[in-house]
Design a protein around this motif. Structure first.
Motif: not given
Length: 713
Positions: A65, A68, A138, A141, A143, A189, A191, A194-195, A198
């Motif tokens: 990737n 993105g 993205q 998917a 990554n 990243s 991802k 986002r974690y 969360s």
């Protein structure tokens, strides 16, 4: 110069991945050397793999990737690959059904990959294709971050993306982090970013969501929703359990259709209840049985229902198994039962299964080590008018309402067909491979075209056939040898042949006896007569020779039928030892009789007259001293006595009696019946009387007239 095109098939594949129909799976890169390729213009969006020019296939090393918005597809050609030249390469994806899609194509100037003996600088070549599209990385998917080595060698993008791609490459080389300049989650990243934002957290062996223990992992188990932090947990999709499911309470189904109840110590049962239909769909009573409240349907490939009993214990209990169908179930006789017992036997039948687990009225038996099926009694076909059962001596009996036939081997010698009907009827031609024997002891072989009876079999004479040596007019030719036995031989000889104007057709009966006795009786056709010469050894062994009386030399078809079972040979044989001869001559259209001792012909015991004996028999008289006179006879009377003329009732007009007498005799001649008389002339006067005295020295002739009276002359 090189040009890149994302194919229409590649765009369709990307859309399928975005829709979740396919998974991202770009598997390999193909290299080809295509003649007359145009590197100045972009490849067609409908390009396909030029299979006939492919020189190498290489697995994809990395699909990564790039910020993105792009995918970098890279293949590494190491030092061990080569030698080959290429000017075309493309990335290929493999779909879920195994088919392949060409997603991107590059046209380039001729490049050569050379194989080397070991790794050296410059022996590796990286070929990368950059596929740029808004949020492509993205959305599909992918990554994995792009590495500098993927873009340092040959990376191809569309022309419009080159400027933006160069800036991204420079950014990759310019980013450097230190202990005091750590990257943010977003720097690492999207991802990770986002974690970080969360509601998920990990602490020790707890995995928390919203600060509730969703998963707690111990050394021996994993607990979901530990300590009931959530009052309700929903699971969607397909769950695969590879181990046991332990339920401490009832398992309720959504809605009111049914639920599963857990083991109840009081009633000892577990099952599924359907409140909608108000039935127990499935109930298991501990240690006893399953009860079903509905039909059982098993729908799958190769469905199988197995009832497995113990391999130990009593044959009729622990090791037995069975199925019962019908209103009485297992416990009574109004059901059909399929049972198995531990000795390996199984039974099908009706009636109550006893303690031995075998239905009282079982009809069929089988055994697991055999392929036979044993029927306990008769088998009925369609109705009770056609049946199969066991016949006499273990034969198969086919029974109809008209009778029966037993078929099979009833002893070690024969296979039998026996019936209670008076005879067998076959309505089609019957083919027998072998022989047929008949008779009360079935030991008389039946004759047929392939097994014809011999002459002895039917009491006939043996017919011997052959071709003789050439027969001519100048000398006798030996044509056959007969070895008779028991001092006598009797044969019938047939000779036939033709050539030119010579036609022989002769039949001869030949008798040869031990006392130098030879007799021949022959008939000849009207063309060519022959002579036969019979030479014997003084007894019943002899040689037959033949000679034509005119015409041309010719071999003859010879048939000899022995009436005394002699040994007959047709051909040329030595005459040594054969000394007694007789020559017989045939005549055209005549019958000829000859003998070595002379011949004669008797008719009613009377010699037949011919030119050779007529002088002997023309005046011969029967000498009588008394008695009756025969009709049509010549008589010489030697005594003075009464002699009677024959009765006239059955005689025809013209019957004659001639008499003469001895000179010293005076016989009387009279009629037999009272109505008869003898008429005679005395001068011109006719006299009649019933008798006359023969006293003159003359010959009297008595002739019967139309009135049945004798006229004396």
């Amino acid at each position: 110069m090189s040009t890149l095109t994302i194919t229409n098939a590649g765009l369709d594949y990307k859309n399928a991945v975005l829709a979740g129909v396919e998974q991202p799976n770009i598997t390999h890169m193909l290299f080809a050397n295509v003649p007359n390729i145009d590197v100045t213009s972009a490849p067609s969006a409908n390009s396909v793999v030029p299979s006939e020019y492919v020189v190498h296939s290489q697995s994809i090393e990395r699909v990564s990737n790039l910020d993105g918005n792009a995918l970098v597809i890279s293949a590494v050609l190491d030092y061990s690959l080569g030698d080959f030249t290429f000017n075309w390469y493309g990335a290929v994806a493999t779909k879920a059904d195994g088919s392949q899609v060409l997603v991107a194509v590059v046209h380039t100037h001729d490049q050569t990959k050379t194989k080397t003996d070991g790794p050296n600088i410059g022996d590796y070549s990286v070929k990368s294709i950059v596929w740029q599209s808004q949020q492509l990385g993205q959305n599909v998917a992918v990554n994995i971050a792009t590495q500098p080595w993927q873009l340092e060698n040959d990376a191809f993008a569309t022309q419009r993306d080159k400027t933006e791609l160069t800036e991204k490459i420079n950014d990759l080389h310019s980013i450097a982090y230190t202990t005091n300049n750590k990257p943010t989650p977003a720097d690492v990243s999207a991802k990770l970013a986002r974690y970080e934002s969360s509601l998920i957290d990990v602490l020790g062996h707890d995995f928390k969501i919203r600060d509730k223990r969703a998963l707690v992992g111990f050394a021996d188990k994993l607990i979901v929703n530990y300590d009931a932090d959530w009052s309700q947990v929903e699971a969607k999709g397909t769950w695969n359990f590879l181990g046991d499911i332990v339920a401490y309470y009832d398992i309720k189904m959504a809605g009111s259709d049914s639920y599963i109840w857990s083991p109840n110590i009081t009633n000892g049962s577990t099952g599924i209840y359907d409140p909608y239909s108000n039935i127990t769909a499935l109930k298991y009573t501990n240690g006893k049985a399953f009860d079903f409240g509905a039909d059982i349907n098993i729908t799958k490939n190769n469905p199988w229902l197995t009832l497995k009993s113990s391999s130990e214990g009593n044959d009729n209990t622990q090791q037995a198994a069975g199925i019962s169908l019908g209103e009485s179930g297992r416990e009574n006789k109004a059901s059909l039962h399929l049972s198995y017992i531990g000795n390996g036997s199984s039974y099908i039948g009706m009636g109550t299964p006893g303690a031995d687990n075998i239905p009282d009225n079982w009809a069929m038996q089988m055994h697991y080590q055999s392929t036979w099926v044993r029927f306990r009694n008769e088998i009925q076909l369609v109705d009770d008018k056609t049946r199969l059962n066991k016949g006499d001596l273990n034969a198969l009996r086919v029974v109809t309402d008209s009778g029966y036939v037993d078929i099979g081997a009833m002893n070690s010698d024969f296979c039998h067909f026996q019936t209670d009907r008076p005879r067998f009827y076959l309505d089609k031609p019957t083919f027998i491979r072998g022989e047929i024997y008949a008779g009360s002891n079935y030991d008389q072989r039946v004759y047929h075209q392939g097994y014809k009876p011999s002459a002895d079999d039917v009491g006939a004479f043996v017919q011997n056939w052959g071709i003789t040596p050439t027969v001519n007019t100048s000398e006798f030719t030996t044509i056959a040898k007969i070895n008779g036995s028991n001092l006598a031989s009797s044969i019938t000889l047939q000779l036939k042949g033709t050539t030119g104007s010579t036609v022989v057709n002769v039949k001869a009966d030949i008798l040869v006896n031990h006392h130098k006795d030879i007799t021949v009786d022959s008939m000849s056709g009207g063309y060519t007569p022959i002579q036969l010469r019979i030479i014997c050894n003084g007894n019943e062994k002899y040689i037959i020779q033949a000679k034509t009386l005119n015409g041309n030399p010719l071999p003859l078809i010879c048939s000899i039928q022995s009436h005394t079972k002699d040994a007959v040979s047709i051909g040329s044989y030595s005459t040594d030892g054969y000394t007694i001869e007789h020559i017989h001559t045939t005549e055209k259209n005549k019958r000829s009789l000859s003998s070595i001792n002379g011949t004669g012909l008797l008719i009613d015991n009377n010699p037949a007259l011919h030119t050779g004996n007529v002088h002997r028999y023309s005046e011969a008289r029967t000498v009588l001293s008394s008695g009756a006179l025969a009709a049509n006879s010549k008589n010489h009377l030697t005594a003075t006595d009464t002699f009677t003329l024959p009765a006239v009732a059955n005689l025809s007009e013209g019957a004659t009696v001639v008499v003469s007498k001895a000179m010293a005799a005076t016989p009387t001649i009279k009629v037999q019946g009272r109505s008869e008389h003898i008429a005679m002339m005395q001068g011109t006067k006719m006299l009649t009387d019933d008798s006359v005295q023969f006293d003159t020295h003359t010959t009297l002739t008595f002739i019967l007239n139309a009135d049945k009276n004798w006229e004396m002359q």
